[in-house]
Motif scaffolding. Structure first.
Motif, mmCIF file in Angstrom:
data_model
loop_
_atom_site.group_PDB
_atom_site.id
_atom_site.type_symbol
_atom_site.label_atom_id
_atom_site.label_comp_id
_atom_site.label_asym_id
_atom_site.label_seq_id
_atom_site.Cartn_x
_atom_site.Cartn_y
_atom_site.Cartn_z
ATOM 1 N N GLY A 32 0.848 -1.189 0.000
ATOM 2 C CA GLY A 32 0.000 0.000 0.000
ATOM 3 C C GLY A 32 0.876 1.229 0.000
ATOM 4 N N GLU A 33 0.254 2.393 -0.007
ATOM 5 C CA GLU A 33 1.015 3.644 -0.001
ATOM 6 C C GLU A 33 0.388 4.627 0.977
ATOM 7 N N ALA A 34 1.260 5.316 1.735
ATOM 8 C CA ALA A 34 0.812 6.261 2.769
ATOM 9 C C ALA A 34 1.555 7.590 2.651
ATOM 10 N N THR A 35 1.930 7.963 1.448
ATOM 11 C CA THR A 35 2.726 9.169 1.230
ATOM 12 C C THR A 35 2.010 10.417 1.733
ATOM 13 N N LEU A 36 2.719 11.227 2.508
ATOM 14 C CA LEU A 36 2.203 12.502 3.021
ATOM 15 C C LEU A 36 3.347 13.502 3.011
ATOM 16 N N GLU A 37 3.267 14.471 2.110
ATOM 17 C CA GLU A 37 4.367 15.406 1.907
ATOM 18 C C GLU A 37 4.726 16.139 3.190
ATOM 19 N N TRP A 38 6.024 16.256 3.435
ATOM 20 C CA TRP A 38 6.605 16.990 4.562
ATOM 21 C C TRP A 38 6.299 16.384 5.926
ATOM 22 N N GLY A 92 6.442 6.678 11.652
ATOM 23 C CA GLY A 92 6.244 6.423 13.078
ATOM 24 C C GLY A 92 4.842 5.963 13.400
ATOM 25 N N ALA A 93 3.854 6.533 12.705
ATOM 26 C CA ALA A 93 2.461 6.121 12.930
ATOM 27 C C ALA A 93 2.237 4.668 12.514
ATOM 28 N N VAL A 94 2.845 4.260 11.407
ATOM 29 C CA VAL A 94 2.749 2.852 10.994
ATOM 30 C C VAL A 94 3.343 1.954 12.077
ATOM 31 N N ASP A 95 4.499 2.351 12.623
ATOM 32 C CA ASP A 95 5.117 1.572 13.697
ATOM 33 C C ASP A 95 4.213 1.511 14.928
ATOM 34 N N ASP A 96 3.525 2.627 15.233
ATOM 35 C CA ASP A 96 2.633 2.646 16.396
ATOM 36 C C ASP A 96 1.419 1.735 16.199
ATOM 37 N N SER A 117 -3.285 8.625 7.257
ATOM 38 C CA SER A 117 -2.454 8.245 6.113
ATOM 39 C C SER A 117 -1.807 6.885 6.368
ATOM 40 N N ALA A 118 -1.316 6.681 7.580
ATOM 41 C CA ALA A 118 -0.730 5.382 7.929
ATOM 42 C C ALA A 118 -1.768 4.271 7.825
#
Length: 386
Positions: free
Chosen positions: A33-39, A46-50, A84-85
């Motif tokens: 999947g993709e969770a790209t969020l500019e800047w 970190g949110a994915v890890d959480d 986003s994550a």
């Protein structure tokens, strides 16, 4: 089949860092999947890890249950970073499920409602210097003609300059000159969308919309900041051009008031921010009940594009799909598969899952790098919206 790992692969793509999410099962199956969020790349990682502890050991086929868990088990609900994550993880779970069942993802979303999905181009094919930087009307016209030469019959331009809440006539004249050059270059039958990028106040959006209307824009995108629904409704009532918005909204609840106020003709949820595949489908169904079309936002990486293909092929009120082709020259090197390359349109894919795999060796050649900071200032040194 249990989830054994949730990880991220970050690819430095100049203006953006693509955040690819990798879900691995105990049977060795991998979903992307993709969770790209500019800047905010590191925040999303970190949110994915959480969120990872909520997923490890869980049944990978329970996509809705796991989405509910990620959205609701933590006391503080997610904003744009967390959503986003969640969106990227949820896409990867759908990829795993479709691969397990041996079908393309669109088959899990109700099957195809069209034979082909139409894309629209950006100036320069998505090269950031052509899309976001200032250019002369002549440069706009030449880039638009190049998109048409590449087979596209729809494109989007960022014609409106950064400006004050009430700007003078110079910006309006420049926007009109750019739009006029594009229309002259592509002719009357190419659909041209104009992105205002949330740069304008409601009053200036109305002024720009009325000035551009004679050149027949297909829609005006983000004419003001998206949270001001009353202003959007006022613009929609005052301008003879359809209004599009929604790329910065997350979750279906954010779209309810927008739709009920009939403040736009087109919504633009982003599958990497709004909550993922199933949530975008729910948002589209809400829009369909109001007679509103969907044109999903997608200036991001090739995994997001592949996911959007399946959503578009299975969504009745889908208008058109945004795509970036050459935002970086090596874009197609980091993914393999049936949907690794897209043109003006795409037919029904046959591969199971989302139709692409990330080449992690190729991705490693483009590691994370801090995005350039785009500080938009007015002549007096005050801050303006980018």
């Amino acid at each position: 089949m249990r989830i054994s790992d949730v990880a991220t692969v970050v690819v430095g793509a100049e203006l953006r860092n693509w955040v690819f999410v990798k879900v691995t099962t105990d049977e060795g199956l991998v979903g992307w999947g993709e969770a790209t969020l500019e800047w905010q790349t590191r925040a999303v990682v970190g949110a994915v890890d959480d969120l990872r502890p909520l997923l490890l050991g869980e049944d990978a086929m329970r996509t809705e249950h796991l989405w509910q868990s990620m959205c609701r088990h933590h006391f503080f609900k997610g904003g744009i970073v967390t959503m986003s994550a969640i969106s990227g993880i949820e896409q990867a779970l759908h990829d795993v499920k479709a691969k397990t069942l041996g079908v393309p993802l669109y088959q899990l979303l109700g099957g195809s409602v069209r034979d082909r999905l139409r894309f629209y181009d950006h100036l320069g094919g998505g090269d950031s210097s052509a899309v976001y930087e200032t250019g002369s009307p002549e440069a706009f016209g030449e880039a638009a003609a190049s998109s048409v030469a590449d087979g596209f019959d729809a494109l989007k331009i960022l014609a409106v300059p950064v400006g004050a809440p009430l700007s003078g006539s110079a910006g309006v004249r420049l926007a009109v000159a750019r739009m006029a050059a594009v229309r002259e270059a592509v002719g009357p039958d190419v659909d041209v969308m104009v992105d205002l990028h949330g740069r304008t106040s409601p009053a200036m959006a109305i002024r720009y919309g009325r000035a551009l209307a004679p050149y027949d824009p297909w829609f005006l995108e983000e004419p003001t900041q998206p949270e001001d629904i009353g202003a959007l409704r006022g613009i929609a009532d005052a301008v003879p051009v359809p209004i599009a918005t929604g790329e910065r909204l997350i979750g279906r609840r954010a779209f309810v008031d927008l739709l009920a106020e009939r403040a736009c003709a087109v919504i633009q949820p982003d599958v990497c921010h709004c909550g993922g595949v199933a949530e975008l489908k729910r948002i589209a169904a809400l829009a369909e009940s109001y007679g509103v079309a969907v044109a999903p936002h997608n200036p991001l990486g090739p995994v997001a594009t592949a996911v959007n293909v399946h959503i578009g092929l299975s969504t009745p009120n889908l208008l058109i799909q945004e795509v970036m082709r050459v935002d970086v020259p090596w874009r197609q090197e980091v993914v393999t598969g049936e949907l690794a390359v897209v043109g003006p349109s795409v037919g029904l894919p046959s591969a199971s899952g989302i139709g692409v795999e990330v080449d992690e060796d190729a991705a490693a050649r483009h590691p994370y790098a801090p995005e350039p900071q785009l500080r938009t200032l007015l002549d007096d040194g005050s801050v303006a919206d980018w």
